[in-house]
Design an enzyme around this catalytic site. Structure first.
Site, PDB file in Angstrom:
ATOM      1  N   ILE A 155       0.669  -1.208  -0.092  1.00  8.23           N
ATOM      2  CA  ILE A 155       0.063   0.009   0.016  1.00  8.23           C
ATOM      3  C   ILE A 155       0.665   1.337   0.050  1.00  8.23           C
ATOM      4  CG2 ILE A 155      -1.757   1.235   0.948  1.00  8.23           C
ATOM      5  CD1 ILE A 155      -2.537  -1.753  -0.132  1.00  8.23           C
ATOM      6  N   GLN A 277      25.965  11.049 -34.920  1.00 14.17           N
ATOM      7  CA  GLN A 277      24.618  10.994 -35.313  1.00 14.17           C
ATOM      8  C   GLN A 277      23.864   9.731 -34.677  1.00 14.17           C
ATOM      9  OE1 GLN A 277      23.902   9.403 -39.658  1.00 14.17           O
ATOM     10  NE2 GLN A 277      22.412  11.411 -39.770  1.00 14.17           N
ATOM     11  N   LEU A 337      24.584   8.490 -20.833  1.00 14.06           N
ATOM     12  CA  LEU A 337      25.644   9.055 -19.648  1.00 14.06           C
ATOM     13  C   LEU A 337      26.731   7.999 -19.467  1.00 14.06           C
ATOM     14  CD1 LEU A 337      23.276  11.062 -19.277  1.00 14.06           C
ATOM     15  CD2 LEU A 337      24.066  11.203 -17.013  1.00 14.06           C
ATOM     16  N   GLU A 362      -0.908  -0.244  -9.879  1.00 10.16           N
ATOM     17  CA  GLU A 362      -2.126   0.032 -10.742  1.00 10.16           C
ATOM     18  C   GLU A 362      -2.489  -0.894 -11.746  1.00 10.16           C
ATOM     19  OE1 GLU A 362      -4.229   3.654 -10.842  1.00 10.16           O
ATOM     20  OE2 GLU A 362      -2.795   4.426  -9.120  1.00 10.16           O
ATOM     21  N   GLY A 363      -2.211  -2.175 -11.732  1.00 12.36           N
ATOM     22  CA  GLY A 363      -2.404  -3.160 -12.714  1.00 12.36           C
ATOM     23  C   GLY A 363      -1.055  -3.301 -13.439  1.00 12.36           C
ATOM     24  N   THR A 364      -0.498  -4.584 -13.521  1.00  8.80           N
ATOM     25  CA  THR A 364       0.675  -4.846 -14.310  1.00  8.80           C
ATOM     26  C   THR A 364       0.400  -4.552 -15.986  1.00  8.80           C
ATOM     27  OG1 THR A 364       0.137  -7.145 -14.560  1.00  8.80           O
ATOM     28  CG2 THR A 364       1.535  -6.647 -12.923  1.00  8.80           C
TER      29      THR A 364
HETATM   30  N1  COS Z   1     -15.642  -0.359 -13.914  1.00  8.01           N
HETATM   31  C1  COS Z   1     -16.682  -0.739 -13.568  1.00  8.01           C
HETATM   32  N2  COS Z   1     -17.051  -2.120 -13.419  1.00  8.01           N
HETATM   33  C2  COS Z   1     -16.180  -2.996 -14.013  1.00  8.01           C
HETATM   34  C3  COS Z   1     -15.055  -2.643 -14.720  1.00  8.01           C
HETATM   35  C4  COS Z   1     -14.866  -1.106 -14.800  1.00  8.01           C
HETATM   36  N3  COS Z   1     -13.720  -0.662 -15.290  1.00  8.01           N
HETATM   37  N4  COS Z   1     -14.429  -3.821 -15.308  1.00  8.01           N
HETATM   38  C5  COS Z   1     -15.164  -4.743 -14.887  1.00  8.01           C
HETATM   39  N5  COS Z   1     -16.255  -4.392 -14.122  1.00  8.01           N
HETATM   40  C6  COS Z   1     -17.185  -5.407 -13.723  1.00  8.01           C
HETATM   41  C7  COS Z   1     -17.915  -6.239 -14.627  1.00  8.01           C
HETATM   42  O1  COS Z   1     -18.751  -5.779 -15.552  1.00  8.01           O
HETATM   43  C8  COS Z   1     -18.136  -7.379 -13.806  1.00  8.01           C
HETATM   44  O2  COS Z   1     -19.493  -7.049 -12.877  1.00  8.01           O
HETATM   45  P1  COS Z   1     -20.678  -7.977 -13.175  1.00  8.01           P
HETATM   46  O3  COS Z   1     -20.161  -9.460 -12.280  1.00  8.01           O
HETATM   47  O4  COS Z   1     -21.894  -7.552 -12.831  1.00  8.01           O
HETATM   48  O5  COS Z   1     -20.768  -8.700 -14.683  1.00  8.01           O
HETATM   49  C9  COS Z   1     -17.355  -7.157 -12.359  1.00  8.01           C
HETATM   50  O6  COS Z   1     -16.753  -5.871 -12.380  1.00  8.01           O
HETATM   51  C10 COS Z   1     -16.075  -8.062 -12.309  1.00  8.01           C
HETATM   52  O7  COS Z   1     -15.312  -7.878 -13.557  1.00  8.01           O
HETATM   53  P2  COS Z   1     -14.558  -9.021 -14.173  1.00  8.01           P
HETATM   54  O8  COS Z   1     -15.420 -10.329 -14.323  1.00  8.01           O
HETATM   55  O9  COS Z   1     -13.947  -8.608 -15.460  1.00  8.01           O
HETATM   56  O10 COS Z   1     -13.237  -9.396 -13.137  1.00  8.01           O
HETATM   57  P3  COS Z   1     -12.108 -10.148 -12.951  1.00  8.01           P
HETATM   58  O11 COS Z   1     -12.100 -10.782 -11.699  1.00  8.01           O
HETATM   59  O12 COS Z   1     -11.802 -10.887 -14.200  1.00  8.01           O
HETATM   60  O13 COS Z   1     -10.888  -9.275 -12.844  1.00  8.01           O
HETATM   61  C11 COS Z   1      -9.377  -7.573 -13.917  1.00  8.01           C
HETATM   62  C12 COS Z   1     -10.660  -8.052 -13.962  1.00  8.01           C
HETATM   63  C13 COS Z   1      -8.269  -8.563 -13.870  1.00  8.01           C
HETATM   64  C14 COS Z   1      -9.281  -6.670 -14.720  1.00  8.01           C
HETATM   65  C15 COS Z   1      -8.975  -7.000 -12.454  1.00  8.01           C
HETATM   66  O14 COS Z   1      -9.251  -7.835 -11.446  1.00  8.01           O
HETATM   67  C16 COS Z   1      -7.788  -6.025 -12.510  1.00  8.01           C
HETATM   68  O15 COS Z   1      -7.867  -4.768 -12.964  1.00  8.01           O
HETATM   69  N6  COS Z   1      -6.701  -6.519 -11.747  1.00  8.01           N
HETATM   70  C17 COS Z   1      -5.666  -5.694 -11.592  1.00  8.01           C
HETATM   71  C18 COS Z   1      -5.927  -5.029 -10.411  1.00  8.01           C
HETATM   72  C19 COS Z   1      -4.870  -3.864 -10.094  1.00  8.01           C
HETATM   73  O16 COS Z   1      -4.919  -3.094 -10.989  1.00  8.01           O
HETATM   74  N7  COS Z   1      -4.231  -3.662  -9.092  1.00  8.01           N
HETATM   75  C20 COS Z   1      -3.513  -2.775  -8.842  1.00  8.01           C
HETATM   76  C21 COS Z   1      -3.671  -2.406  -7.462  1.00  8.01           C
HETATM   77  S1  COS Z   1      -3.723  -0.696  -7.194  1.00  8.01           S
HETATM   78  S2  COS Z   1      -2.047  -0.189  -6.922  1.00  8.01           S
END
Ligand code: COS
Length: 378
Positions: A155, A277, A337, A362-364
Site C-alpha cells: 500500500i 549521429q 551518460l 495500478e495493474g501490471t
Molecule cells: N468499471 C466498473 N465495473 C467494471 C469494470 C470497470 N472498469 N471492469 C469490470 N467491471 C465489472 C464487470 O462488469 C463485472 O461485473 P458483473 O459481475 O456484474 O458482470 C465485475 O466488475 C467483475 O469484472 P470481471 O469479471 O472482469 O473481473 P475479474 O475478476 O475477471 O478481474 C481484472 C478483472 C483482472 C481486470 C481486475 O481484477 C484488475 O484490474 N486486476 C488488476 C488489479 C490492479 O490493478 N491492482 C493494482 C492495485 S492498485 S496499486
C-alpha cells in the site's frame, strides 16, 4: 483535445517552478536515505497542488483530470516519489468521489482538499494482486458497525496517510459482487501498518502492509451499497491509470532532459557527444516516444473527464505505452551518460529504477493488455 488550455499551461509552469526549486533539491537524498519527501509534501500543500482534483463542493480546487495529470507529470520529472503525493491522493479518494454517500464525502474529502490529511487505496493482498477479486480481507456487520479482519499488501504512502479506502469481502458466496469498499482512519481501533518494504525504486514513498485485527469502523463508512466495492475499485482505476501514465511521462522527460544536457557537454574523440549521429538518433527516438505517450495520457485523462465509453481502454493504453516508454527512455538515458550514468552522481539511474514500478502498479502491463482486449472484443 488537441491543445492544452491557457489554464493547463499555467498549471504546468507553476508546478515546474515549484518542482525545480522546492522538490528537485531533495530528490536524491530521499532516494538515498529512503525517506519520505516532507519538503515536497509541504511545497505541494502550501501551493494547493497536493490534491487539486477534489471538487469545489468539498472545498477543493475542482481541477479537471488533465490539470491533475500535468501536476503529477511535472513533479515526476524531478522526483517520482514526490509525484505519488498527488497521484495517491487521487487514487485513494476516487472511490469516495465516484460512489460514497454525501455524508461520507463531507466527512473525508475536505481534509484531503486542505492538505490536513492524505488518503491511500488498499485493494491488493499477498495472494490477490492481478486477481484482485480473490481477496480474503473480510468485513462483517456488528450492530451499526463494520468489523474488518485481514491484511492488505504493497500500500503506497501507508503510514503517512490518515485515511484508507479498503476493499473487503462482505459476502463470500457472491465472488466479485460480494466485495464492498470502506473508508478506514488510522486511529480506528484494530488498524495498524507494517514495516516499510525495501524496494528497487520510489524509495521516498513508503510502501507497507495494512493490518486489520477486529478493526471496528462506524456503519456509515461503507462506500455505496454492500457488494458494489469491486466495481467501484475498477472504475477508480479507469480514472487513475492515466495518472500513472503521467508519472511515467514525467520520469522519461526528466531523464531525457538530463541526457540532452550531458551529450551537449561531454566530449569524446575530439567532439561533443551530441555531434555523433548514432546518439542524435537515440535522442530523437526518446523524444518521439515521450511525445506519443504524453498525447495518449492527456487523451485518456480527457476521456475520463467526459466519461467516454472507451475511457477504460484509453486509461490502460496510456498507462502501458507511457510506462514502457519510461523504462526504455530511462535505460537509454543511462546509456547516453555511460559510466557516469551508472553512478549516483547523476539522477538517471534513480529515474531508471523509479520507472520500473510504472509497469507494475495500478495493474501490471499484462493486466492492462487484458483490459484493453476485453474492451475491444466485448
Ligand atoms: N468499471 C466498473 N465495473 C467494471 C469494470 C470497470 N472498469 N471492469 C469490470 N467491471 C465489472 C464487470 O462488469 C463485472 O461485473 P458483473 O459481475 O456484474 O458482470 C465485475 O466488475 C467483475 O469484472 P470481471 O469479471 O472482469 O473481473 P475479474 O475478476 O475477471 O478481474 C481484472 C478483472 C483482472 C481486470 C481486475 O481484477 C484488475 O484490474 N486486476 C488488476 C488489479 C490492479 O490493478 N491492482 C493494482 C492495485 S492498485 S496499486
Amino acid at each position: 483535445m488537441f491543445a492544452l488550455t491557457d489554464d493547463h499551461q499555467a498549471v504546468r509552469e507553476t508546478v515546474r517552478e515549484i518542482s525545480e526549486k522546492q522538490i528537485q533539491p531533495f530528490a536524491a537524498d530521499c532516494d538515498e536515505n529512503e525517506r519520505y519527501p516532507v519538503e515536497a509534501q509541504k511545497a505541494l500543500t502550501d501551493s494547493g497542488f497536493q490534491a487539486i482534483h477534489i471538487p469545489e463542493q468539498y472545498d477543493g480546487a475542482g481541477a479537471d483530470a488533465i490539470a491533475t495529470v500535468i501536476v503529477i507529470e511535472e513533479v515526476a520529472r524531478v522526483c517520482a516519489s514526490s509525484s505519488l503525493i498527488p497521484a495517491v491522493n487521487k487514487l485513494g479518494s476516487m472511490p469516495i468521489i465516484l460512489s460514497a454517500s454525501e455524508e461520507l464525502k463531507q466527512q473525508v474529502l475536505p481534509s484531503i482538499a486542505s492538505g490536513e490529511s492524505m488518503i491511500s487505496y488498499a485493494l491488493s493482498e499477498r495472494e490477490a494482486g492481478s486477481d484482485a477479486a480473490s481477496m480474503r480481507t473480510k468485513a462483517v456487520r456488528d450492530g451499526d458497525d463494520w468489523v474488518l479482519n485481514g491484511t492488505k499488501a504493497w500500500i503506497t504512502n501507508a503510514g503517512v496517510s490518515d485515511w484508507y479506502t479498503v476493499m473487503a469481502v462482505t459476502d463470500p458466496d457472491a465472488k466479485s459482487n460480494g466485495i464492498s469498499a470502506f473508508v478506514v482512519h488510522r486511529d480506528d481501533p484494530g488498524f495498524s501498518v507494517g514495516s516499510k518494504e525495501r524496494k528497487l525504486g520510489i524509495k521516498g514513498s513508503p510502501t507497507r502492509e495494512l493490518h486489520f485485527e477486529n478493526c471496528r469502523i462506524p456503519g456509515d463508512r461503507i462506500i455505496g451499497e454492500p457488494g458494489t466495492g469491486f466495481k467501484t475499485a475498477l472504475a477508480t482505476l479507469d480514472h487513475t491509470r492515466p495518472t500513472i501514465g503521467a508519472q511515467a511521462v514525467g520520469i522519461a522527460q526528466g531523464a531525457l532532459d538530463v541526457a540532452i544536457g550531458y551529450v551537449k557537454e561531454r566530449k569524446q574523440f575530439g567532439k561533443q557527444l551530441a555531434e555523433f549521429q548514432a546518439l542524435q538518433f537515440m535522442i530523437a527516438d526518446m523524444a518521439m516516444d515521450i511525445e506519443a505517450a504524453r498525447t495518449l495520457v492527456y487523451q485518456a485523462a480527457a476521456a475520463t473527464e467526459r466519461g467516454d465509453a472507451n475511457k477504460g481502454f484509453l486509461a490502460s493504453a496510456a498507462k502501458t505505452l507511457a510506462s514502457d516508454t519510461a523504462m526504455r527512455v530511462t535505460t537509454d538515458a543511462v546509456q547516453l551518460l555511460g559510466g557516469a550514468g551508472y553512478t549516483r552522481d547523476f539522477p538517471v539511474e534513480r529515474m531508471m529504477r523509479d520507472a520500473k514500478i510504472t509497469q507494475i502498479y495500478e495493474g501490471t502491463n499484462q493486466i492492462q493488455r487484458l483490459v484493453m482486449a476485453r474492451s475491444l472484443l466485448r
